[in-house]
Design a protein around this motif. Structure first.
Motif, PDB file in Angstrom:
ATOM      1  N   ASP A   1      27.203  49.465  34.043  1.00 36.49           N
ATOM      2  CA  ASP A   1      25.473  49.073  33.974  1.00 36.49           C
ATOM      3  C   ASP A   1      25.066  48.125  33.663  1.00 36.49           C
ATOM      4  OD1 ASP A   1      25.977  52.038  35.922  1.00 36.49           O
ATOM      5  OD2 ASP A   1      25.666  52.769  33.645  1.00 36.49           O
ATOM      6  N   VAL A   2      25.243  47.105  33.620  1.00 33.34           N
ATOM      7  CA  VAL A   2      24.724  45.608  33.434  1.00 33.34           C
ATOM      8  C   VAL A   2      23.751  45.671  33.661  1.00 33.34           C
ATOM      9  CG1 VAL A   2      25.132  43.712  32.699  1.00 33.34           C
ATOM     10  CG2 VAL A   2      27.149  45.198  31.884  1.00 33.34           C
ATOM     11  N   PRO A   3      22.452  45.133  33.934  1.00 31.30           N
ATOM     12  CA  PRO A   3      21.201  44.937  34.773  1.00 31.30           C
ATOM     13  C   PRO A   3      21.849  43.398  34.693  1.00 31.30           C
ATOM     14  CG  PRO A   3      20.885  44.989  32.071  1.00 31.30           C
ATOM     15  CD  PRO A   3      21.641  45.766  32.299  1.00 31.30           C
ATOM     16  N   ARG A   4      20.907  42.808  35.759  1.00 29.26           N
ATOM     17  CA  ARG A   4      21.043  41.222  35.704  1.00 29.26           C
ATOM     18  C   ARG A   4      20.156  40.773  35.066  1.00 29.26           C
ATOM     19  NH1 ARG A   4      21.271  37.799  40.169  1.00 29.26           N
ATOM     20  NH2 ARG A   4      20.243  36.286  40.142  1.00 29.26           N
ATOM     21  N   MET A   5      20.504  39.789  34.207  1.00 33.31           N
ATOM     22  CA  MET A   5      20.245  39.002  32.849  1.00 33.31           C
ATOM     23  C   MET A   5      21.089  37.484  32.624  1.00 33.31           C
ATOM     24  SD  MET A   5      22.360  41.004  30.135  1.00 33.31           S
ATOM     25  CE  MET A   5      21.474  40.325  28.608  1.00 33.31           C
ATOM     26  N   SER A   6      20.964  36.946  31.454  1.00 33.69           N
ATOM     27  CA  SER A   6      21.387  35.940  31.347  1.00 33.69           C
ATOM     28  C   SER A   6      23.145  36.049  31.948  1.00 33.69           C
ATOM     29  CB  SER A   6      21.153  35.029  29.657  1.00 33.69           C
ATOM     30  OG  SER A   6      19.301  34.910  29.649  1.00 33.69           O
ATOM     31  N   GLY A   7      23.544  35.270  32.261  1.00 34.86           N
ATOM     32  CA  GLY A   7      24.845  34.906  32.390  1.00 34.86           C
ATOM     33  C   GLY A   7      25.425  35.973  33.447  1.00 34.86           C
ATOM     34  N   THR A   8      24.768  36.581  33.984  1.00 33.21           N
ATOM     35  CA  THR A   8      25.026  37.364  34.772  1.00 33.21           C
ATOM     36  C   THR A   8      24.442  36.926  36.725  1.00 33.21           C
ATOM     37  OG1 THR A   8      23.682  39.774  34.956  1.00 33.21           O
ATOM     38  CG2 THR A   8      25.518  39.631  33.312  1.00 33.21           C
ATOM     39  N   GLY A   9      23.579  36.256  36.628  1.00 31.67           N
ATOM     40  CA  GLY A   9      23.820  36.096  37.995  1.00 31.67           C
ATOM     41  C   GLY A   9      24.248  35.786  38.989  1.00 31.67           C
ATOM     42  N   ARG A  10      25.935  35.711  39.112  1.00 32.21           N
ATOM     43  CA  ARG A  10      26.561  35.477  39.999  1.00 32.21           C
ATOM     44  C   ARG A  10      27.451  36.529  39.461  1.00 32.21           C
ATOM     45  NH1 ARG A  10      25.675  31.957  43.801  1.00 32.21           N
ATOM     46  NH2 ARG A  10      27.622  30.867  44.260  1.00 32.21           N
ATOM     47  N   CYS A  11      28.692  36.370  40.314  1.00 32.58           N
ATOM     48  CA  CYS A  11      29.559  37.583  39.556  1.00 32.58           C
ATOM     49  C   CYS A  11      30.805  37.301  40.845  1.00 32.58           C
ATOM     50  CB  CYS A  11      29.840  38.322  39.638  1.00 32.58           C
ATOM     51  SG  CYS A  11      28.456  39.561  40.456  1.00 32.58           S
ATOM     52  N   TYR A  12      32.051  37.525  40.538  1.00 31.13           N
ATOM     53  CA  TYR A  12      32.939  37.509  41.263  1.00 31.13           C
ATOM     54  C   TYR A  12      32.586  38.964  42.063  1.00 31.13           C
ATOM     55  CZ  TYR A  12      34.432  33.128  39.759  1.00 31.13           C
ATOM     56  OH  TYR A  12      34.818  31.679  39.392  1.00 31.13           O
ATOM     57  N   ASP A  13      33.463  38.958  43.322  1.00 29.63           N
ATOM     58  CA  ASP A  13      33.309  39.933  44.050  1.00 29.63           C
ATOM     59  C   ASP A  13      34.716  40.530  44.012  1.00 29.63           C
ATOM     60  OD1 ASP A  13      34.055  38.719  46.272  1.00 29.63           O
ATOM     61  OD2 ASP A  13      32.514  39.316  47.752  1.00 29.63           O
ATOM     62  N   ALA A  14      34.746  41.479  45.561  1.00 25.77           N
ATOM     63  CA  ALA A  14      36.506  41.980  45.217  1.00 25.77           C
ATOM     64  C   ALA A  14      37.324  41.535  46.411  1.00 25.77           C
ATOM     65  CB  ALA A  14      36.462  43.672  45.964  1.00 25.77           C
ATOM     66  N   GLN A  15      36.583  40.162  47.033  1.00 24.31           N
ATOM     67  CA  GLN A  15      37.218  39.243  48.028  1.00 24.31           C
ATOM     68  C   GLN A  15      38.291  37.577  46.474  1.00 24.31           C
ATOM     69  OE1 GLN A  15      34.666  41.145  49.069  1.00 24.31           O
ATOM     70  NE2 GLN A  15      35.977  42.132  49.680  1.00 24.31           N
ATOM     71  N   GLY A  16      37.832  37.818  45.505  1.00 21.34           N
ATOM     72  CA  GLY A  16      37.584  36.692  44.962  1.00 21.34           C
ATOM     73  C   GLY A  16      36.006  35.961  45.183  1.00 21.34           C
ATOM     74  N   GLN A  17      35.406  36.239  45.159  1.00 20.28           N
ATOM     75  CA  GLN A  17      34.003  34.803  45.479  1.00 20.28           C
ATOM     76  C   GLN A  17      32.614  34.975  45.137  1.00 20.28           C
ATOM     77  OE1 GLN A  17      34.183  32.630  49.124  1.00 20.28           O
ATOM     78  NE2 GLN A  17      36.516  33.693  48.589  1.00 20.28           N
ATOM     79  N   LEU A  18      33.040  34.326  44.736  1.00 19.08           N
ATOM     80  CA  LEU A  18      31.486  34.220  43.341  1.00 19.08           C
ATOM     81  C   LEU A  18      30.140  34.313  44.139  1.00 19.08           C
ATOM     82  CD1 LEU A  18      31.113  33.268  41.123  1.00 19.08           C
ATOM     83  CD2 LEU A  18      30.504  31.344  41.004  1.00 19.08           C
ATOM     84  N   VAL A  19      29.318  35.491  44.062  1.00 25.12           N
ATOM     85  CA  VAL A  19      28.406  35.943  44.524  1.00 25.12           C
ATOM     86  C   VAL A  19      27.117  36.112  44.104  1.00 25.12           C
ATOM     87  CG1 VAL A  19      29.370  36.617  46.167  1.00 25.12           C
ATOM     88  CG2 VAL A  19      28.964  38.444  44.587  1.00 25.12           C
TER      89      VAL A  19
END
Length: 192
Positions: free
Chosen positions: A170-188
């Protein structure tokens, strides 16, 4: 279509407002302030602190824990434990490396999340530890679970986090979480 007589509308609105206020006071008095532990309630700590640049550096055995004075006591205790853990676990308590462990805090949220832009052991801190003390570091997210601050291993990385892991915690959108890897390994873009 029936209408409420004008004389009754205002008392109904006042009654509704009174119920909302009293309900809010009951929740606050009952101690469920969105998971804020007892020791952090009613303090002057801001709801959110974002330090400029990479954040505020706190080196072990340097007396720099005061740099986090506006955060909660529980959070500061975790930072101190993490610094000591790195010293004992990764540096074998080598006195020459006492000031090599670093926790660099970028963002603190009183709601129970903190982004650590770097946590590790380095030689460029106070006391100039020797090269053997450096092992590098990683970004981390500290979380408060059941009123206790923790540093879960799964919330540490040297590259963007997994979206699934961020959502699971349940991490909110914050510093360091602007982009992340989805289940397909794509940066989104991260969407909590």
């Amino acid at each position: 279509m029936t209408r409420t007589p004008r004389l009754l509308r205002r008392p109904l609105a006042v009654l509704a407002l009174l119920v909302l206020v009293l309900t809010g006071l009951a929740v606050t008095a009952g101690g469920s302030q969105a998971g804020v532990p007892e020791r952090d309630r009613g303090t002057a700590h801001p709801a959110r602190i974002v330090w400029p640049g990479y954040g505020v550096a706190v080196w072990r055995a340097s007396g720099q824990l005061h740099r986090l004075a506006k955060t909660s006591p529980g959070f500061r205790a975790l930072v101190e434990r993490e610094l000591d853990h790195m010293f004992h676990r990764y540096l074998d308590s080598d006195p020459a490396c006492a000031q090599a462990p670093l926790v660099q805090v970028k963002e603190f949220r009183r709601s129970g999340f903190a982004f650590i832009s770097d946590e590790g052991t380095f030689t460029n801190g106070p006391g100039n530890p020797p090269e053997r003390c450096a092992s590098g570091g990683a970004a981390r997210i500290y979380v408060r679970v059941d009123g206790v601050w923790k540093a879960p291993v799964v919330l540490g990385a040297q590259e963007p986090f997994s979206c699934r892991v961020l959502r699971r915690w349940d991490v909110p959108r914050m510093s360091g979480t602007g982009r992340c890897y989805d289940a397909q390994g794509q940066l989104v873009p991260y969407r909590p």
